[in-house]
Structure formats: structure tokens, C-alpha cells
Write a protein that holds these residues in place. Structure first.
Motif, PDB file in Angstrom:
ATOM      1  N   SER A 126      52.003  69.090  -1.801  1.00  0.00           N
ATOM      2  CA  SER A 126      53.214  69.600  -2.421  1.00  0.00           C
ATOM      3  C   SER A 126      54.474  69.512  -1.804  1.00  0.00           C
ATOM      4  CB  SER A 126      53.090  71.134  -2.588  1.00  0.00           C
ATOM      5  OG  SER A 126      52.790  71.791  -1.388  1.00  0.00           O
ATOM      6  N   ASP A 127      54.574  68.826  -0.603  1.00  0.00           N
ATOM      7  CA  ASP A 127      55.723  68.839   0.502  1.00  0.00           C
ATOM      8  C   ASP A 127      56.470  67.437   0.118  1.00  0.00           C
ATOM      9  OD1 ASP A 127      57.926  68.661   2.080  1.00  0.00           O
ATOM     10  OD2 ASP A 127      56.589  69.612   3.642  1.00  0.00           O
ATOM     11  N   PRO A 128      57.462  67.267  -0.369  1.00  0.00           N
ATOM     12  CA  PRO A 128      57.907  65.766  -0.863  1.00  0.00           C
ATOM     13  C   PRO A 128      58.134  64.846   0.627  1.00  0.00           C
ATOM     14  CG  PRO A 128      59.763  67.645  -1.066  1.00  0.00           C
ATOM     15  CD  PRO A 128      58.270  68.320  -0.865  1.00  0.00           C
ATOM     16  N   ARG A 129      58.361  65.870   1.538  1.00  0.00           N
ATOM     17  CA  ARG A 129      58.441  64.986   3.054  1.00  0.00           C
ATOM     18  C   ARG A 129      57.126  64.364   3.266  1.00  0.00           C
ATOM     19  NH1 ARG A 129      60.922  70.016   6.094  1.00  0.00           N
ATOM     20  NH2 ARG A 129      59.384  70.973   4.930  1.00  0.00           N
ATOM     21  N   ASN A 130      55.975  64.910   3.084  1.00  0.00           N
ATOM     22  CA  ASN A 130      54.776  64.232   3.184  1.00  0.00           C
ATOM     23  C   ASN A 130      54.442  63.120   2.426  1.00  0.00           C
ATOM     24  OD1 ASN A 130      53.682  65.801   5.517  1.00  0.00           O
ATOM     25  ND2 ASN A 130      52.839  67.385   4.234  1.00  0.00           N
ATOM     26  N   LEU A 131      54.993  63.329   1.175  1.00  0.00           N
ATOM     27  CA  LEU A 131      54.969  62.203   0.092  1.00  0.00           C
ATOM     28  C   LEU A 131      55.857  61.056   0.798  1.00  0.00           C
ATOM     29  CD1 LEU A 131      54.069  60.858  -2.500  1.00  0.00           C
ATOM     30  CD2 LEU A 131      55.897  62.239  -3.529  1.00  0.00           C
ATOM     31  N   GLY A 132      57.068  61.309   1.162  1.00  0.00           N
ATOM     32  CA  GLY A 132      57.799  60.199   1.704  1.00  0.00           C
ATOM     33  C   GLY A 132      57.283  59.546   2.840  1.00  0.00           C
TER      34      GLY A 132
ATOM     35  N   ARG B  40      50.523  67.101 -12.161  1.00  0.00           N
ATOM     36  CA  ARG B  40      50.876  68.491 -11.890  1.00  0.00           C
ATOM     37  C   ARG B  40      50.531  69.077 -10.549  1.00  0.00           C
ATOM     38  NH1 ARG B  40      47.874  71.754 -16.579  1.00  0.00           N
ATOM     39  NH2 ARG B  40      49.097  73.335 -15.434  1.00  0.00           N
ATOM     40  N   ARG B  41      51.244  70.056 -10.207  1.00  0.00           N
ATOM     41  CA  ARG B  41      50.783  70.548  -9.008  1.00  0.00           C
ATOM     42  C   ARG B  41      50.932  69.628  -7.768  1.00  0.00           C
ATOM     43  NH1 ARG B  41      47.408  73.143 -12.255  1.00  0.00           N
ATOM     44  NH2 ARG B  41      45.599  71.855 -11.592  1.00  0.00           N
ATOM     45  N   SER B  42      51.726  68.784  -7.689  1.00  0.00           N
ATOM     46  CA  SER B  42      51.960  67.856  -6.599  1.00  0.00           C
ATOM     47  C   SER B  42      53.449  67.353  -6.333  1.00  0.00           C
ATOM     48  CB  SER B  42      51.358  66.467  -7.138  1.00  0.00           C
ATOM     49  OG  SER B  42      51.758  65.522  -6.241  1.00  0.00           O
ATOM     50  N   ALA B  43      53.679  66.998  -5.101  1.00  0.00           N
ATOM     51  CA  ALA B  43      55.216  66.742  -4.784  1.00  0.00           C
ATOM     52  C   ALA B  43      55.494  65.347  -5.641  1.00  0.00           C
ATOM     53  CB  ALA B  43      55.161  66.585  -3.386  1.00  0.00           C
TER      54      ALA B  43
ATOM     55  N   TRP C 293      62.605  60.227  -0.895  1.00  0.00           N
ATOM     56  CA  TRP C 293      63.249  59.009  -0.667  1.00  0.00           C
ATOM     57  C   TRP C 293      63.713  58.800   0.660  1.00  0.00           C
ATOM     58  CZ3 TRP C 293      63.833  54.453  -2.854  1.00  0.00           C
ATOM     59  CH2 TRP C 293      63.742  54.245  -4.378  1.00  0.00           C
ATOM     60  N   ARG C 294      64.501  60.044   1.005  1.00  0.00           N
ATOM     61  CA  ARG C 294      65.006  59.778   2.526  1.00  0.00           C
ATOM     62  C   ARG C 294      64.210  59.919   3.474  1.00  0.00           C
ATOM     63  NH1 ARG C 294      67.634  64.317   1.981  1.00  0.00           N
ATOM     64  NH2 ARG C 294      66.498  65.782   3.155  1.00  0.00           N
ATOM     65  N   THR C 295      62.978  60.546   3.329  1.00  0.00           N
ATOM     66  CA  THR C 295      61.725  60.537   4.416  1.00  0.00           C
ATOM     67  C   THR C 295      61.175  59.152   4.371  1.00  0.00           C
ATOM     68  OG1 THR C 295      61.273  62.987   4.074  1.00  0.00           O
ATOM     69  CG2 THR C 295      59.598  61.865   5.189  1.00  0.00           C
ATOM     70  N   SER C 296      60.773  58.519   3.176  1.00  0.00           N
ATOM     71  CA  SER C 296      60.533  57.069   3.281  1.00  0.00           C
ATOM     72  C   SER C 296      60.999  56.223   3.910  1.00  0.00           C
ATOM     73  CB  SER C 296      59.926  56.695   1.678  1.00  0.00           C
ATOM     74  OG  SER C 296      61.312  56.430   1.112  1.00  0.00           O
ATOM     75  N   ALA C 297      62.584  56.414   4.057  1.00  0.00           N
ATOM     76  CA  ALA C 297      63.622  55.489   4.709  1.00  0.00           C
ATOM     77  C   ALA C 297      63.648  54.250   3.858  1.00  0.00           C
ATOM     78  CB  ALA C 297      62.887  54.939   6.219  1.00  0.00           C
TER      79      ALA C 297
ATOM     80  N   SER D  69      50.478  63.622   6.399  1.00  0.00           N
ATOM     81  CA  SER D  69      51.251  62.256   6.585  1.00  0.00           C
ATOM     82  C   SER D  69      50.625  61.544   7.666  1.00  0.00           C
ATOM     83  CB  SER D  69      52.734  62.389   6.511  1.00  0.00           C
ATOM     84  OG  SER D  69      52.958  63.206   7.710  1.00  0.00           O
ATOM     85  N   VAL D  70      50.568  62.247   8.900  1.00  0.00           N
ATOM     86  CA  VAL D  70      50.131  61.668  10.359  1.00  0.00           C
ATOM     87  C   VAL D  70      48.525  61.094   9.988  1.00  0.00           C
ATOM     88  CG1 VAL D  70      49.753  62.145  12.566  1.00  0.00           C
ATOM     89  CG2 VAL D  70      51.627  62.825  11.521  1.00  0.00           C
ATOM     90  N   ALA D  71      47.670  61.865   9.163  1.00  0.00           N
ATOM     91  CA  ALA D  71      46.506  61.618   9.264  1.00  0.00           C
ATOM     92  C   ALA D  71      46.250  60.394   8.301  1.00  0.00           C
ATOM     93  CB  ALA D  71      45.702  62.809   8.609  1.00  0.00           C
ATOM     94  N   ALA D  72      47.038  60.264   7.201  1.00  0.00           N
ATOM     95  CA  ALA D  72      46.943  59.144   6.413  1.00  0.00           C
ATOM     96  C   ALA D  72      47.526  57.940   7.145  1.00  0.00           C
ATOM     97  CB  ALA D  72      48.004  59.278   5.250  1.00  0.00           C
ATOM     98  N   GLY D  73      48.413  57.992   8.118  1.00  0.00           N
ATOM     99  CA  GLY D  73      48.954  56.763   8.924  1.00  0.00           C
ATOM    100  C   GLY D  73      47.929  56.253   9.897  1.00  0.00           C
ATOM    101  N   VAL D  74      47.046  57.247  10.474  1.00  0.00           N
ATOM    102  CA  VAL D  74      46.117  56.947  11.197  1.00  0.00           C
ATOM    103  C   VAL D  74      44.921  56.293  10.383  1.00  0.00           C
ATOM    104  CG1 VAL D  74      44.222  57.876  12.859  1.00  0.00           C
ATOM    105  CG2 VAL D  74      46.344  58.916  12.935  1.00  0.00           C
TER     106      VAL D  74
END
Length: 313
Positions: free
Chosen positions: A173-179, A198-201, A208-212, A297-302
Motif C-alpha cells: 500500500s506504500d507508493p514508495r515501496n512500489l516506486g 483495489r487495495r494497492s499503491a 514516480w519520485r522513488t523510482s528515479a 522493496s528490499v526483499a524484492a531487490g534481493v
């Protein structure tokens, strides 16, 4: 003198004849005719019932309003960060009389270089937009994100020489995690991200900003039903791998050489029950020390880094 024929008698002046000289054209007759049945109270413009009905109609229209409306980013730092990240803005609002500093100068210069419209507006216009008034004389208008269709996302991934590498989000639900996840997908050669409607960032200016700027290169699709979309991907030959702290498969045991979709759950809720049932395997990341779990987001990156390593080998 009586009988004098030369004496003029009383003569009525022209236009002074008693009674109407011109007809009313039926105005009086029509004024006496009935106007028909009295309309209901809610159809009379000035009746309280009509005002209540109009208010209810406006509220009903508001409930069915689109959720992906144009977004306004407020504040000098957020605006500058969005412009640096390449957020596709349509207008930059600058309050009249705003104090100039390096952030304001950079925002105006960057917007001018990108062809973004720069509008000077009275400060009270920005005050109406910002509920807390913390706009600092600067605002950026961001249009709604154009989402891809889940079928088009998979079709585009299959056109690449590398096997499809996709990520789906469940309970994020956090758009920063999505980015951040979009940024990791782009960094490790992924082809796209799938999110539920529904029920999602969603892809907001924060994402946008977090995804750089990676959101401009990595498509994000939105599914009406995430479980149905996962089943369709599985039927198309894609391995569905869930990522959860309680998984029974180690990260190095999965085979990432073929078409694969990694489903990421949130830190607290993890994967929902139906999503877990639609996964071919539930993967966990071995942890050393007292840390219980990683940020989503860190777990997904790993996991994406591990898959990229396998494909390089």
C-alpha cells in the motif's frame, strides 16, 4: 345665439375615445387560463426538497469520480525531486511574489528545459489547493499514469530475447515501496510490474519520485483480479514464485532461468491466502541475526538480484 349654425360645439380630440383603442392580443385571456398540474416539490427550483435532491446528486457524482485524477505535488523539495526524476508533469505553478532560492530557480529552469508550462498564480490559489498551506509557493501538476493491460504486459515480455521476468505486488500500500520495486525491476532486467486495482499503491508522484524515473521505462499493469491474472500467467507457462518471510523454499533453490513472476507481499500481512495458493513456490530470504524481515522493496531487490545472477551464469 341659438340657431347660429356657425358656432362649433364640443369636439372630442383625436385619440381620446373611451375604452381600449388597440386589442390586448389575448394576454388577458391567457392570464386567466390554468398552468397545469403543480410539479413535485423536488422539481421546483427554489423548493427545499429540490435543493436537497440537487445536493444528493452532487454527492452521488462525487462517489463515482475517477480515482486517477490529476495530482498536485506541493513544496519546493518534492517538486524539484519530481522534476529531477523525470516525472511527466504538465504544469508548474509559481506563486506571485514567492521568495526565490536555488530550489525555485532549478524548478523553473528544469521545467523550461522540459517544455513544461510555467504559470504564475496568486498565492491564495495555491492555498486553496494545499489543505495545510505548506506549498512554499511552488506546485507541480502530474497527469494520471497510463497503466498497461496484464495481457499486453506478458506479450511485450515474450518479445524480448530474455525469458519474461515480472513482479506482482500483493498487499503493498506504500507508493514508495512500489516506486523502489519498479526501480529494482528496471535495474535487474525485469519486464514489468503487476498490481491489483483495489487495495494497492498506485503510480503517484511519490512512486514516480522513488523510482528515479524508472517508471517511464518499466511498464506497470493493473489487474481487476490479481488471482485470476496469476492463473492466466501460470497457464501461459510462467512460474509463479511468492516471496514471504514464512516461505519454505530458500532463495537459492528456485530456478530463475525460465519465465518467472515474483509475487511480493507486505511486511506485516504477507501474501494473502488465495495468492499463496496460486504460487508454485513460496520463497524466503535466509536472515542472520535478530532481524525478522526485510522491507518489501528490499526483499524484492534481493530476489531479483539472485535471478539476474542465475541468468548471467
Amino acid at each position: 345665439m341659438a340657431g347660429n349654425s356657425q358656432r362649433r360645439g364640443a369636439v372630442r380630440k383625436a385619440g381620446t375615445k373611451k375604452g381600449p383603442t388597440v386589442g390586448s392580443g389575448g394576454v388577458r385571456r391567457r392570464g386567466l387560463e390554468g398552468k397545469g398540474a403543480t410539479p413535485p416539490a423536488h422539481q421546483r427550483p427554489h423548493h427545499p426538497a429540490a435543493k436537497r435532491a440537487a445536493k444528493a446528486a452532487r454527492q452521488q457524482q462525487g462517489r463515482h469520480r475517477k480515482t486517477d485524477d490529476t495530482e498536485i505535488v506541493l513544496g519546493r523539495n518534492p517538486v524539484v525531486e519530481c522534476l529531477r526524476a523525470g516525472v511527466p508533469a504538465t504544469a508548474l505553478y509559481v506563486a506571485l511574489g514567492a521568495d526565490s532560492d536555488e530550489r525555485l530557480t532549478e524548478a523553473v529552469q528544469t521545467a523550461a528545459d522540459k517544455g513544461i508550462a510555467i504559470l504564475e498564480v496568486p498565492r491564495h490559489d495555491l492555498d486553496r489547493i494545499a489543505a495545510n498551506g505548506m506549498h512554499q509557493g511552488l506546485a507541480l501538476q502530474v497527469p494520471p499514469y497510463s497503466y498497461a493491460h496484464p495481457d499486453d504486459l506478458l506479450a511485450a515480455a515474450k518479445k524480448d530475447a530474455a525469458p519474461p521476468l515480472l513482479v506482482a505486488l500483493d498487499n503493498i500500500s506504500d507508493p514508495r515501496n512500489l516506486g523502489a520495486i519498479v526501480r529494482s525491476v528496471a535495474a535487474f532486467g525485469g519486464h514489468g510490474v503487476l498490481i491489483p486495482q483495489r487495495r494497492s499503491a498506485s503510480v503517484t508522484a511519490v512512486a514516480w519520485r522513488t523510482s528515479a524515473g524508472a517508471a517511464a521505462r518499466t511498464p506497470v499493469a493493473r489487474a481487476t483480479n490479481l488471482n485470476r491474472a496469476l492463473k492466466q500467467y501460470a497457464d501461459a507457462g510462467v512460474q509463479i514464485v511468492g516471496l514471504d518471510a514464512g516461505g519454505d523454499t530458500a532463495i537459492d533453490e528456485i530456478d530463475g532461468s525460465g519465465p518467472i513472476m515474483v509475487v511480493v507481499g507486505s511486511e506485516g500481512k504477507g501474501l494473502s491466502r488465495l495468492v499463496r495458493e496460486n504460487c508454485d513456490a513460496i520463497v524466503s530470504i535466509p536472515m542472520a541475526g535478530p532481524t525478522e524481515s526485510l522491507n518489501a522493496s528490499v526483499a524484492a531487490g534481493v530476489v531479483l538480484a539472485e535471478i539476474a545472477r542465475q541468468r548471467r551464469g
